[in-house]
Design an enzyme around this catalytic site. Structure first.
Site, mmCIF file in Angstrom:
data_model
loop_
_atom_site.group_PDB
_atom_site.id
_atom_site.type_symbol
_atom_site.label_atom_id
_atom_site.label_comp_id
_atom_site.label_asym_id
_atom_site.label_seq_id
_atom_site.Cartn_x
_atom_site.Cartn_y
_atom_site.Cartn_z
ATOM 1 N N HIS A 288 -5.728 9.299 1.141
ATOM 2 C CA HIS A 288 -5.467 8.347 2.078
ATOM 3 C C HIS A 288 -6.287 8.683 3.531
ATOM 4 O O HIS A 288 -5.755 8.272 4.652
ATOM 5 C CB HIS A 288 -4.037 8.265 2.364
ATOM 6 N N TYR B 51 -6.233 1.857 6.008
ATOM 7 C CA TYR B 51 -6.575 1.463 7.435
ATOM 8 C C TYR B 51 -7.579 0.521 7.375
ATOM 9 O O TYR B 51 -7.959 -0.022 8.466
ATOM 10 C CB TYR B 51 -6.894 2.697 8.129
ATOM 11 N N ASP C 34 0.905 -1.199 -0.118
ATOM 12 C CA ASP C 34 0.103 0.020 -0.112
ATOM 13 C C ASP C 34 0.829 1.399 -0.080
ATOM 14 O O ASP C 34 2.011 1.394 0.699
ATOM 15 C CB ASP C 34 -1.008 0.102 1.312
ATOM 16 N N ASP C 35 0.208 2.417 -0.495
ATOM 17 C CA ASP C 35 0.805 3.754 -0.225
ATOM 18 C C ASP C 35 1.815 4.217 -1.318
ATOM 19 O O ASP C 35 1.837 5.413 -1.110
ATOM 20 C CB ASP C 35 1.440 4.028 1.133
ATOM 21 N N HIS D 268 -6.049 3.240 -4.071
ATOM 22 C CA HIS D 268 -5.772 3.307 -2.511
ATOM 23 C C HIS D 268 -6.529 4.773 -2.056
ATOM 24 O O HIS D 268 -5.979 5.317 -1.030
ATOM 25 C CB HIS D 268 -4.711 3.029 -2.077
ATOM 26 N N HIS E 187 3.678 -2.134 3.370
ATOM 27 C CA HIS E 187 3.750 -1.184 2.721
ATOM 28 C C HIS E 187 4.946 -0.743 1.757
ATOM 29 O O HIS E 187 6.091 -1.247 2.091
ATOM 30 C CB HIS E 187 3.376 0.176 3.906
#
Length: 383
Positions: free
Chosen positions: A177, A214, A123-124, A173, A279
């Site tokens: 965020h 999350y 992720d991210d 995503h 991540h």
């Protein structure tokens, strides 16, 4: 976990004692000062402010809102930054709030069907550290699902192009965020569609998989995402590496690897495969993956790592079809070692409805995980 385009922007750290993975625990590079409350239309060819929830009155968002019938979206109160109430009994049972109720809807993708199969996700990104991760995966002919933040897609387009060209599965995503349950219906649409548009502008295909930041999702958010054509993918309960806590100094590389080693004992007893949360935003997160977790995984026999569509047997993970993604054939012909990218030839259909899952999916056949003995010694040698 949010990183703005300028690496000179200050870190803003916010934490709480809540147990769930959430923004109140995570480090943020948040452009707080630049998130204006005064609406200004997004100019043609431009993008909303990075890491800020887009304005819903923008003409582009108004057009996207026509795609959703809000009368079919259940009404639940917006959360306060995704934080659970002290009294969990105050949450309506039919809200199915993953963060606080650990509730999975039938449409949620939270595991791979076949025993011993690991849905490898990050992720991210993309970030300046993502290429180091891609180098490692490329060297092992390994593919992953990459959940992309919209603001990062336009900040690091060449990195995103590389990931797509090398056959990784690209997914959404959100734009800033944010915790999705804290947003209005209109803001949810804006977060998802701006990210879709950003990714499509870079790689030329439209993602249909998304992950809530999350894991913060409930039936209100799901209803909107579903109407927009997205598949909600979270991760398997308790399969959070906690790598996101390393930059905040509340976890170490060793503790993350230790967590991973406990899963190797648990995996052979599971009735399904699993999806793990990792991540690639901060260098510490990439470091622990390429120097700790992945070497152990590559050395573990019959542990099959795959992007999510691969483990589901989904040959068309984009609106336009396969894109650069290639669905590899039957596991019986390909299964050898971790990182092989093999899969079962069976497709998995994610059912509809809004009630919670009551039990794990039973999967016929099995892939016995073996040779986990000695993994502790491998990890000890790495650290």
């Amino acid at each position: 976990m949010v990183k703005i385009a300028s690496l000179a922007t200050a870190l803003v750290l916010t934490f709480s004692a809540a147990a769930a993975h959430g923004p109140h625990q995570l480090e943020r590079r948040a452009a707080v000062a630049t998130c204006s409350t005064a609406y200004k239309a997004v100019a043609a060819g431009a993008w909303p402010a990075l890491d800020c929830t887009p304005f819903v009155q923008d003409p582009q968002v108004v057009t996207w809102l026509k795609l959703v019938d809000m009368t079919k979206v259940p009404v639940f109160a917006q959360s306060k930054d995704g934080v659970c109430p002290t009294d969990l009994t105050t949450i309506p049972a039919d809200q199915c709030w993953w963060t606080c109720q650990k509730c999975e809807a039938p449409t949620d993708i939270t595991s791979c069907p076949k025993v011993g199969t690991w849905g490898l996700t990050y992720d991210d990104g993309p970030s300046p550290d993502s290429p180091r991760l891609y180098d490692n995966l490329l060297a092992h002919k390994q593919k992953a699902t990459l959940f992309i933040v919209g603001s990062r897609a336009i900040s690091f387009p060449e990195t995103l192009k590389r990931a797509y060209t090398e056959g990784h599965h690209i997914a959404i995503h959100t734009w800033s965020h944010s915790t999705m349950t804290s947003l209005s219906n209109e803001q949810i649409v804006a977060e998802l569609k701006w990210t879709e548009k950003a990714i499509q502008s870079v790689i030329g295909v439209t993602p249909i998989y998304w992950r809530p930041p999350y894991g913060d999702v409930d039936n209100r958010v799901r209803a909107i995402a579903t109407q927009l054509g997205y598949k909600t993918s979270i991760w398997t309960q308790d399969f959070d590496t906690n790598d996101w806590n390393i930059p905040a100094k509340t976890a170490t590389a060793q503790s993350v690897v230790d967590t991973f080693k406990t899963w190797l004992v648990k995996i052979p007893t599971m009735k399904t495969g699993f999806i793990v949360l990792e991540h690639d935003l901060f260098p510490e997160e990439v470091n622990v993956s390429i120097s700790g977790i992945l070497p152990i995984a590559y050395a573990t026999k019959n542990l099959i790592m795959q992007p999510i569509p691969q483990c589901l047997g989904d040959a068309k993970p984009y609106l336009e079809g396969a894109g650069s993604f290639k669905l590899i054939g039957d596991a019986a012909a390909n299964s050898t070692t971790g990182g092989s990218g093999s899969t079962s030839g069976n497709n998995t259909t994610v059912g509809g409805g809004s009630t919670a899952k009551s039990s794990a999916v039973a999967v016929s056949g099995s892939v016995a995980l073996t040779s986990v003995v000695g993994i502790a010694a491998i990890a000890a040698a790495l650290f």
